[in-house]
Design a protein around this motif. Structure first.
Motif, PDB file in Angstrom:
ATOM      1  N   MET A  29      70.453 -55.713  45.802  1.00 11.03           N
ATOM      2  CA  MET A  29      69.380 -56.698  45.705  1.00 11.03           C
ATOM      3  C   MET A  29      69.952 -58.098  45.966  1.00 11.03           C
ATOM      4  SD  MET A  29      66.595 -55.085  45.011  1.00 11.03           S
ATOM      5  CE  MET A  29      65.364 -56.021  44.188  1.00 11.03           C
ATOM      6  N   ILE A  30      69.209 -58.846  46.749  1.00  7.45           N
ATOM      7  CA  ILE A  30      69.589 -60.224  47.061  1.00  7.45           C
ATOM      8  C   ILE A  30      68.675 -61.126  46.248  1.00  7.45           C
ATOM      9  CG2 ILE A  30      69.751 -61.951  48.871  1.00  7.45           C
ATOM     10  CD1 ILE A  30      69.988 -59.475  50.806  1.00  7.45           C
ATOM     11  N   GLU A  31      69.269 -61.925  45.371  1.00  3.45           N
ATOM     12  CA  GLU A  31      68.492 -62.740  44.447  1.00  3.45           C
ATOM     13  C   GLU A  31      68.150 -64.090  45.071  1.00  3.45           C
ATOM     14  OE1 GLU A  31      69.252 -64.642  40.112  1.00  3.45           O
ATOM     15  OE2 GLU A  31      69.760 -62.511  40.354  1.00  3.45           O
ATOM     16  N   ILE A  32      66.842 -64.392  45.088  1.00  3.67           N
ATOM     17  CA  ILE A  32      66.356 -65.676  45.583  1.00  3.67           C
ATOM     18  C   ILE A  32      66.229 -66.642  44.404  1.00  3.67           C
ATOM     19  CG2 ILE A  32      64.507 -66.860  46.829  1.00  3.67           C
ATOM     20  CD1 ILE A  32      65.913 -64.754  48.530  1.00  3.67           C
ATOM     21  N   SER A  33      65.574 -66.184  43.356  1.00  6.85           N
ATOM     22  CA  SER A  33      65.444 -66.954  42.115  1.00  6.85           C
ATOM     23  C   SER A  33      65.533 -65.948  40.968  1.00  6.85           C
ATOM     24  CB  SER A  33      64.123 -67.724  42.086  1.00  6.85           C
ATOM     25  OG  SER A  33      63.037 -66.832  42.000  1.00  6.85           O
ATOM     26  N   SER A  41      63.190 -64.646  39.239  1.00  9.35           N
ATOM     27  CA  SER A  41      62.147 -63.632  39.261  1.00  9.35           C
ATOM     28  C   SER A  41      61.923 -63.005  40.633  1.00  9.35           C
ATOM     29  CB  SER A  41      60.833 -64.247  38.776  1.00  9.35           C
ATOM     30  OG  SER A  41      60.482 -65.331  39.615  1.00  9.35           O
ATOM     31  N   VAL A  42      62.508 -63.569  41.678  1.00 11.00           N
ATOM     32  CA  VAL A  42      62.261 -63.085  43.041  1.00 11.00           C
ATOM     33  C   VAL A  42      63.564 -62.602  43.658  1.00 11.00           C
ATOM     34  CG1 VAL A  42      61.426 -63.729  45.329  1.00 11.00           C
ATOM     35  CG2 VAL A  42      60.381 -64.735  43.311  1.00 11.00           C
ATOM     36  N   SER A  43      63.510 -61.399  44.237  1.00 13.41           N
ATOM     37  CA  SER A  43      64.674 -60.872  44.936  1.00 13.41           C
ATOM     38  C   SER A  43      64.209 -60.000  46.103  1.00 13.41           C
ATOM     39  CB  SER A  43      65.563 -60.071  43.989  1.00 13.41           C
ATOM     40  OG  SER A  43      64.829 -59.009  43.430  1.00 13.41           O
ATOM     41  N   ILE A  44      65.127 -59.744  47.025  1.00 12.38           N
ATOM     42  CA  ILE A  44      64.845 -58.947  48.214  1.00 12.38           C
ATOM     43  C   ILE A  44      65.776 -57.743  48.198  1.00 12.38           C
ATOM     44  CG2 ILE A  44      64.880 -58.931  50.730  1.00 12.38           C
ATOM     45  CD1 ILE A  44      64.658 -61.932  50.700  1.00 12.38           C
ATOM     46  N   ILE A  85      76.932 -61.372  63.479  1.00 11.17           N
ATOM     47  CA  ILE A  85      75.865 -60.643  62.792  1.00 11.17           C
ATOM     48  C   ILE A  85      74.519 -61.188  63.231  1.00 11.17           C
ATOM     49  CG2 ILE A  85      74.792 -60.242  60.535  1.00 11.17           C
ATOM     50  CD1 ILE A  85      77.241 -58.544  60.966  1.00 11.17           C
ATOM     51  N   HIS A  86      73.625 -60.278  63.563  1.00  9.41           N
ATOM     52  CA  HIS A  86      72.251 -60.616  63.937  1.00  9.41           C
ATOM     53  C   HIS A  86      71.359 -60.102  62.818  1.00  9.41           C
ATOM     54  CE1 HIS A  86      69.039 -60.899  67.155  1.00  9.41           C
ATOM     55  NE2 HIS A  86      69.704 -62.024  67.244  1.00  9.41           N
ATOM     56  N   LEU A  87      70.787 -60.990  62.028  1.00 13.16           N
ATOM     57  CA  LEU A  87      69.955 -60.613  60.883  1.00 13.16           C
ATOM     58  C   LEU A  87      68.497 -60.851  61.223  1.00 13.16           C
ATOM     59  CD1 LEU A  87      70.568 -61.281  57.198  1.00 13.16           C
ATOM     60  CD2 LEU A  87      68.457 -62.113  58.141  1.00 13.16           C
ATOM     61  N   ARG A  88      67.664 -59.836  61.002  1.00 14.18           N
ATOM     62  CA  ARG A  88      66.219 -59.969  61.201  1.00 14.18           C
ATOM     63  C   ARG A  88      65.520 -59.595  59.895  1.00 14.18           C
ATOM     64  NH1 ARG A  88      63.808 -60.009  66.101  1.00 14.18           N
ATOM     65  NH2 ARG A  88      62.288 -58.409  65.562  1.00 14.18           N
ATOM     66  N   PHE A  89      64.518 -60.403  59.534  1.00 14.50           N
ATOM     67  CA  PHE A  89      63.792 -60.194  58.278  1.00 14.50           C
ATOM     68  C   PHE A  89      62.309 -60.365  58.546  1.00 14.50           C
ATOM     69  CE2 PHE A  89      62.020 -62.186  54.359  1.00 14.50           C
ATOM     70  CZ  PHE A  89      62.144 -61.090  53.521  1.00 14.50           C
ATOM     71  N   ASP A  90      61.536 -59.304  58.301  1.00 13.17           N
ATOM     72  CA  ASP A  90      60.088 -59.327  58.520  1.00 13.17           C
ATOM     73  C   ASP A  90      59.414 -59.881  57.270  1.00 13.17           C
ATOM     74  OD1 ASP A  90      57.531 -59.017  59.409  1.00 13.17           O
ATOM     75  OD2 ASP A  90      57.561 -56.824  59.432  1.00 13.17           O
ATOM     76  N   SER A 110      57.769 -57.671  53.819  1.00  9.71           N
ATOM     77  CA  SER A 110      58.734 -57.801  52.731  1.00  9.71           C
ATOM     78  C   SER A 110      58.069 -57.665  51.367  1.00  9.71           C
ATOM     79  CB  SER A 110      59.439 -59.163  52.819  1.00  9.71           C
ATOM     80  OG  SER A 110      58.529 -60.189  52.509  1.00  9.71           O
ATOM     81  N   SER A 111      58.914 -57.584  50.354  1.00 13.36           N
ATOM     82  CA  SER A 111      58.416 -57.460  48.975  1.00 13.36           C
ATOM     83  C   SER A 111      58.313 -58.821  48.283  1.00 13.36           C
ATOM     84  CB  SER A 111      59.350 -56.547  48.178  1.00 13.36           C
ATOM     85  OG  SER A 111      60.641 -57.133  48.136  1.00 13.36           O
ATOM     86  N   LEU A 112      58.358 -59.900  49.065  1.00 12.96           N
ATOM     87  CA  LEU A 112      58.224 -61.238  48.484  1.00 12.96           C
ATOM     88  C   LEU A 112      56.819 -61.432  47.924  1.00 12.96           C
ATOM     89  CD1 LEU A 112      59.951 -63.444  51.219  1.00 12.96           C
ATOM     90  CD2 LEU A 112      60.790 -63.006  48.927  1.00 12.96           C
ATOM     91  N   PRO A 113      56.654 -62.284  46.918  1.00 13.31           N
ATOM     92  CA  PRO A 113      55.313 -62.597  46.414  1.00 13.31           C
ATOM     93  C   PRO A 113      54.466 -63.253  47.509  1.00 13.31           C
ATOM     94  CG  PRO A 113      56.992 -63.366  44.886  1.00 13.31           C
ATOM     95  CD  PRO A 113      57.699 -62.908  46.113  1.00 13.31           C
ATOM     96  N   GLU A 114      53.155 -63.116  47.395  1.00 10.95           N
ATOM     97  CA  GLU A 114      52.232 -63.635  48.420  1.00 10.95           C
ATOM     98  C   GLU A 114      52.404 -65.134  48.637  1.00 10.95           C
ATOM     99  OE1 GLU A 114      50.323 -61.995  50.563  1.00 10.95           O
ATOM    100  OE2 GLU A 114      51.205 -60.198  49.681  1.00 10.95           O
TER     101      GLU A 114
END
Length: 140
Positions: free
Chosen positions: A1-5, A7-10, A37-42, A46-50
């Motif tokens: 899991m990559i932590e953004i904050s 309460s929010v992670s990816i 590295i070529h990183l792509r993120f949709d 994603s599971s991010l909050p709306e």
């Protein structure tokens, strides 16, 4: 899991990470190893909050495509793992930067003292400029 904050992670499964050959100088090493590295993120899938998705999709940023993909290429290091970490760090920084709530500005009025300081400064500057003209009066 990559932590953004807190309460929010990816989940790492949401990232498409591919190794490609880096550009630029590097001699024989750069020609035979895929360290960039070529990183792509949709964003939409994603599971991010709306709220996060909406802020990212409406932002006009060069890393976000019109289809809602974040595309990051990291090639500053010679190691594939370090470039992978750099790409993920840039993704996290982008999400944090674009989802910060801006503090709304409240209009304030200048104080009487600040108005007086401004006007006295203008009067002083005016008198200095008035004294720069030709000297009129006695002719000798």
């Amino acid at each position: 899991m990559i932590e953004i904050s807190r309460s929010v992670s990816i989940a790492e499964e949401e990232l498409e990470i591919t190794a490609v050959r880096a550009q630029g100088a590097g001699g024989q090493h750069v020609n035979k190893s895929s360290t960039a590295i070529h990183l792509r993120f949709d964003i939409r899938a994603s599971s991010l909050p709306e709220y996060y998705k909406a802020r990212l999709l409406e932002a006009s940023h060069h890393l976000i495509s019109s289809e809602g993909w974040v595309v990051i290429k990291a090639q500053e290091y010679r190691s594939q793992e370090m470039n992978r970490e750099a790409a993920i760090a840039r993704l996290v920084a982008l999400i944090k930067e674009l989802t910060v709530v801006q503090k709304s500005r409240r209009a304030t009025r200048p104080t009487r003292a600040s108005k007086e300081r401004r006007l006295s400064g203008k009067a002083q500057k005016s008198s200095v400029k008035a004294l720069r003209g030709k000297v009129r009066g006695r002719e000798s």
